[in-house]
Design a protein around this motif. Structure first.
Motif, mmCIF file in Angstrom:
data_model
loop_
_atom_site.group_PDB
_atom_site.id
_atom_site.type_symbol
_atom_site.label_atom_id
_atom_site.label_comp_id
_atom_site.label_asym_id
_atom_site.label_seq_id
_atom_site.Cartn_x
_atom_site.Cartn_y
_atom_site.Cartn_z
ATOM 1 N N LEU A 110 0.856 -1.193 0.000
ATOM 2 C CA LEU A 110 0.000 0.000 0.000
ATOM 3 C C LEU A 110 0.885 1.234 0.000
ATOM 4 O O LEU A 110 1.761 1.387 0.867
ATOM 5 C CB LEU A 110 -0.918 0.002 1.220
ATOM 6 N N VAL A 111 0.649 2.109 -0.979
ATOM 7 C CA VAL A 111 1.479 3.294 -1.175
ATOM 8 C C VAL A 111 0.591 4.526 -1.201
ATOM 9 O O VAL A 111 -0.450 4.531 -1.860
ATOM 10 C CB VAL A 111 2.268 3.199 -2.501
ATOM 11 N N ILE A 112 0.983 5.568 -0.484
ATOM 12 C CA ILE A 112 0.267 6.845 -0.498
ATOM 13 C C ILE A 112 1.153 7.899 -1.140
ATOM 14 O O ILE A 112 2.317 8.065 -0.757
ATOM 15 C CB ILE A 112 -0.131 7.303 0.920
ATOM 16 N N ARG A 113 0.607 8.608 -2.119
ATOM 17 C CA ARG A 113 1.264 9.781 -2.685
ATOM 18 C C ARG A 113 0.618 11.024 -2.082
ATOM 19 O O ARG A 113 -0.604 11.100 -1.972
ATOM 20 C CB ARG A 113 1.131 9.819 -4.207
ATOM 21 N N LYS A 114 1.420 11.993 -1.747
ATOM 22 C CA LYS A 114 0.966 13.202 -1.052
ATOM 23 C C LYS A 114 1.335 14.421 -1.889
ATOM 24 O O LYS A 114 2.496 14.586 -2.271
ATOM 25 C CB LYS A 114 1.640 13.267 0.322
ATOM 26 N N THR A 115 0.340 15.269 -2.196
ATOM 27 C CA THR A 115 0.604 16.425 -3.043
ATOM 28 C C THR A 115 -0.336 17.574 -2.706
ATOM 29 O O THR A 115 -1.461 17.358 -2.257
ATOM 30 C CB THR A 115 0.455 16.057 -4.531
ATOM 31 N N ALA A 116 0.117 18.786 -2.945
ATOM 32 C CA ALA A 116 -0.724 19.973 -2.775
ATOM 33 C C ALA A 116 -1.500 20.269 -4.051
ATOM 34 O O ALA A 116 -2.478 21.021 -4.007
ATOM 35 C CB ALA A 116 0.127 21.179 -2.392
ATOM 36 N N LYS A 117 -1.084 19.656 -5.174
ATOM 37 C CA LYS A 117 -1.709 19.936 -6.464
ATOM 38 C C LYS A 117 -1.884 18.623 -7.228
ATOM 39 O O LYS A 117 -0.899 17.946 -7.530
ATOM 40 C CB LYS A 117 -0.859 20.909 -7.278
ATOM 41 N N TRP A 153 2.382 0.203 4.069
ATOM 42 C CA TRP A 153 1.983 -1.126 4.575
ATOM 43 C C TRP A 153 2.450 -2.203 3.619
ATOM 44 O O TRP A 153 2.212 -2.139 2.418
ATOM 45 C CB TRP A 153 0.464 -1.180 4.716
ATOM 46 N N THR A 154 3.147 -3.171 4.185
ATOM 47 C CA THR A 154 3.521 -4.376 3.451
ATOM 48 C C THR A 154 3.127 -5.566 4.317
ATOM 49 O O THR A 154 3.737 -5.795 5.366
ATOM 50 C CB THR A 154 5.027 -4.409 3.157
ATOM 51 N N SER A 209 3.698 -9.618 9.361
ATOM 52 C CA SER A 209 3.323 -10.993 9.719
ATOM 53 C C SER A 209 1.888 -11.314 9.343
ATOM 54 O O SER A 209 1.218 -12.107 10.016
ATOM 55 C CB SER A 209 3.547 -11.232 11.227
ATOM 56 N N VAL A 210 1.403 -10.687 8.288
ATOM 57 C CA VAL A 210 0.078 -10.968 7.742
ATOM 58 C C VAL A 210 0.274 -11.641 6.394
ATOM 59 O O VAL A 210 0.964 -11.109 5.524
ATOM 60 C CB VAL A 210 -0.748 -9.679 7.578
ATOM 61 N N THR A 211 -0.298 -12.824 6.220
ATOM 62 C CA THR A 211 -0.130 -13.564 4.971
ATOM 63 C C THR A 211 -1.229 -13.163 3.991
ATOM 64 O O THR A 211 -2.390 -13.556 4.141
ATOM 65 C CB THR A 211 -0.178 -15.075 5.227
ATOM 66 N N ALA A 241 -7.609 -8.148 -0.454
ATOM 67 C CA ALA A 241 -6.450 -9.028 -0.582
ATOM 68 C C ALA A 241 -6.900 -10.478 -0.492
ATOM 69 O O ALA A 241 -7.934 -10.794 0.091
ATOM 70 C CB ALA A 241 -5.422 -8.738 0.510
ATOM 71 N N ASP A 242 -6.094 -11.347 -1.060
ATOM 72 C CA ASP A 242 -6.329 -12.785 -0.991
ATOM 73 C C ASP A 242 -5.609 -13.325 0.243
ATOM 74 O O ASP A 242 -4.380 -13.276 0.319
ATOM 75 C CB ASP A 242 -5.793 -13.451 -2.258
ATOM 76 N N PRO A 243 -6.353 -13.854 1.238
ATOM 77 C CA PRO A 243 -5.721 -14.390 2.446
ATOM 78 C C PRO A 243 -5.216 -15.825 2.280
ATOM 79 O O PRO A 243 -4.911 -16.487 3.277
ATOM 80 C CB PRO A 243 -6.850 -14.323 3.474
ATOM 81 N N LEU A 244 -5.143 -16.288 1.033
ATOM 82 C CA LEU A 244 -4.655 -17.637 0.720
ATOM 83 C C LEU A 244 -5.568 -18.711 1.292
ATOM 84 O O LEU A 244 -5.117 -19.775 1.718
ATOM 85 C CB LEU A 244 -3.212 -17.827 1.234
#
Length: 349
Positions: free
Chosen positions: A67-74, A87-88, A93-95, A117-120
């Motif tokens: 999970l990636v967040i980009r932060k911008t004023a414009k 978040w990874t 420790s989350v599969t 997400a797929d929890p397998l």
């Protein structure tokens, strides 16, 4: 979005596709000026999401494995925005695998990310919730609040988003009617807090029209809330993402109606946003909404492919454009603007 990219991390998908065929030609993009910008905003970015807090916009899209967040004023400068991996699952420790369609919401004084997400296990994807009490969601610790599901009815589910109406809060998502189903339908259920559902789920829409049934399986997904005047809209994505005919549909209700009652909603018999082949916009969909910096303009952000037949993979890039309102109060998104067209920046930038 239930295809190869729904089964593999996007980086692995890109490698797989590259082995199958040569890379597609990239669209020609005109250089922006001080007052204009051009689409696409990024080279890749399926399922774009934007939320504004104060003078800052926070942007997310499907990466496949984190999970990636980009932060911008414009928003017109999204391409140069600071990008932070927040978040990874493997490191926490989350599969999980195949992380899709993250959305960032500010609720009850805290930040929440809803992602699929797929929890397998358990016949595939589920919706999960993270919480962050920090004022800036790109800093501080994210706490895993676990899976959000209807009690006693934990079925395949993706694309969670939040609706607030009549002093109550609801989760909207795309899911299966029964285990091992293929058809994706839109559901709603009341929330007792940002990570807990109460009461039964209600089906709001299924793929009934021909324009919702292109590709296989038939799909309604990516519900997004849009409010204007005395109306509440759910703008959703229809047909399978593997087709060029992935498009947007519309559900309409009164802003004071009970959203758990199916009779509160009217479904448009025709799509409200479709492909523009001449403009290199195939399969436009899975959108979000935001207002310009000065609050005078309404904007839609969505993904689309630049060439035909590119399906559900990394070629989907985020684009944005201003939209207007029809005389009856419904949104008028127009047609996807051609790639490389110089557009005025959102007002206030």
């Amino acid at each position: 979005m239930f295809a190869l990219s729904r089964l593999l991390p996007l980086s692995l998908l890109a490698l797989t596709l590259a082995c199958q065929k040569s890379a597609p030609a990239q669209p020609t993009v005109a250089p922006p000026t001080n007052t204009t910008f051009t689409n696409p905003l990024l080279p890749a970015g399926p399922d774009p999401w934007v939320i504004r807090r104060g003078d800052t916009y926070y942007y997310m899209h499907t990466t496949g494995n984190n999970l990636v967040i980009r932060k911008t004023a414009k928003m017109s400068e999204l391409g140069s925005a600071v990008s932070t991996v927040v978040w990874t699952p493997q490191q926490a420790s989350v599969t999980q695998r195949d992380i899709w369609a993250p959305e960032l919401h500010f609720l009850d004084g805290k930040w929440y990310i809803y992602y699929s997400a797929d929890p397998l296990c358990c016949d595939g994807h589920r919706i999960n919730v993270l919480e962050n009490a920090n004022a800036d969601p790109t800093t501080g610790a994210w706490v895993d609040k676990g899976r959000i599901a209807v009690p006693g009815n934990d079925l395949w589910a993706i694309d969670g988003t939040v609706l607030e109406q009549n002093g109550k809060r609801y989760l909207l998502w795309s899911g299966h009617e029964v285990a091992n189903s293929q058809v994706q339908r839109l559901y709603i259920a009341e929330m007792s807090n940002p990570w807990t559902l109460i009461g039964p789920r209600v089906e709001l829409s299924s793929p009934q029209y021909s324009w919702e049934r292109n590709g296989s399986p038939a799909v309604n997904e990516g519900p997004e809330v849009l409010k204007h005047g005395d109306k509440t809209f759910i703008v959703y994505s229809a047909s399978h993402c593997s087709t060029d005919d992935y498009a947007l549909g519309l559900l309409t209700a009164s802003a004071t109606a009970d959203p758990l009652k199916l009779t509160s909603w009217t479904k448009s018999a025709t799509p409200v946003f479709v492909k523009n082949p001449a403009g290199q916009a195939y399969g436009p969909g899975h959108n979000a909404f935001f207002q310009s910096k000065d609050g005078t303009e309404d904007w839609i952000i969505y993904h689309a492919n630049p060439q035909t037949g590119q399906g559900c993979g990394d070629n989907r890039s985020p684009r944005m454009q201003k939209f207007t309102w029809n005389a009856d109060g419904t949104p008028n998104f127009g047609s996807p603007v051609a790639v490389g067209t110089a557009l005025p920046k959102p007002a206030g930038e």
